[in-house]
Write an enzyme that holds these catalytic residues in place. Structure first.
Site, PDB file in Angstrom:
ATOM      1  N   THR A  83       0.856  -1.179   0.000  1.00 13.26           N
ATOM      2  CA  THR A  83       0.000   0.000   0.000  1.00 13.26           C
ATOM      3  C   THR A  83       0.893   1.229   0.000  1.00 13.26           C
ATOM      4  O   THR A  83       1.922   1.237   0.672  1.00 13.26           O
ATOM      5  CB  THR A  83      -0.927   0.030   1.229  1.00 13.26           C
ATOM      6  OG1 THR A  83      -1.373   1.371   1.476  1.00 13.26           O
ATOM      7  CG2 THR A  83      -0.213  -0.455   2.479  1.00 13.26           C
ATOM      8  N   CYS A 196      -2.096   4.908  -5.314  1.00  8.00           N
ATOM      9  CA  CYS A 196      -2.840   4.047  -4.403  1.00  8.00           C
ATOM     10  C   CYS A 196      -3.011   2.740  -5.146  1.00  8.00           C
ATOM     11  O   CYS A 196      -3.436   2.735  -6.306  1.00  8.00           O
ATOM     12  CB  CYS A 196      -4.190   4.653  -4.043  1.00  8.00           C
ATOM     13  SG  CYS A 196      -5.227   3.550  -3.062  1.00  8.00           S
TER      14      CYS A 196
END
Length: 231
Positions: A83, A196
């Protein structure tokens, strides 16, 4: 092949992409029935998201550091935080273990520079777009980083948490992202960093007039190269 340790679950939708990409890339490199050596620690994202909202990054770093130690005990030779946002605590994770951590922003910056771009637009969570831990890391590689305006940042953030993290992919949201991308390009962006890992579920190269840099794929490619470096 070295064993790749994944700190995942943030969200599991993109971690599943990491798993697929790592195995496909390994098969492409080695052929036949080869697949990647992987160990995965998947956290409960609801707990992490509460810490993000509360700004309790120290506790979030402790949770991910514990995950890193578990991966080290399981035999991981290198670590990935799956992430972008949680690279806010990358230093804490790195300090928790002796296993090398492959930083996602470094892998992304290398790809941007290899493509000849210097000014990029950054899409991601509000934390990633507005705080310096990620933008500053890209800038340390000589990149000029642009982000959407306030309304654009709010839209990008909302779609990530309310849709993509739940596996919801909507054409209307893709169109809205395309408008945000168009604004960044008009401001001078030569490429768009999909900062992202869930955004890759929504946006591809065909959705942007300039090159896109899919961070999960770039991270996975760098990991496979490193895992096979002496092979």
């Amino acid at each position: 092949m070295r064993t790749i340790g994944l700190i995942g679950g943030m969200s599991w939708e993109s971690t599943a992409e990491y798993y697929r990409l790592l195995n496909e890339l390994t098969r492409d490199r080695l052929g036949g029935l080869h697949s990647a050596r992987i160990v995965l620690y998947s956290v409960d994202f609801a707990e992490i998201e509460r810490l993000q909202v509360a700004g309790d990054w120290e506790e979030a770093g402790r949770v991910l550091g514990a995950a890193a130690r578990s991966l080290e005990a399981a035999g991981a030779d290198l670590l990935l935080i799956c992430t972008n946002t949680m690279h806010k605590v990358a230093d804490q994770v790195r300090a928790a273990t002796s296993v090398p951590l492959l930083h996602l922003a470094d892998a992304t910056a290398d790809a941007v520079r290899a493509a000849g771009a210097k000014r990029v637009g950054l899409l991601g969570t509000a934390f990633t777009m507005e705080q310096d831990f990620y933008r500053g890391r890209l800038a340390s590689h000589g990149l000029d980083v642009l982000v959407p305006d306030e309304a654009g940042r709010a839209l990008v953030h909302r779609v990530i948490y309310e849709e993509l993290c739940l596996g919801i992919v909507r054409d209307a949201s893709r169109a809205a992202y395309q408008e945000v991308i168009a604004g960044l390009v008009a401001a001078g962006a030569e490429g768009i960093v999909l900062g992202c890992t869930e955004i890759e579920l929504l946006i591809g190269a065909e959705d942007s007039p300039v090159p896109v840099f899919p961070t999960a794929r770039l991270h996975a490619e760098a990991a496979v190269r490193e895992a096979l470096r002496d092979g």
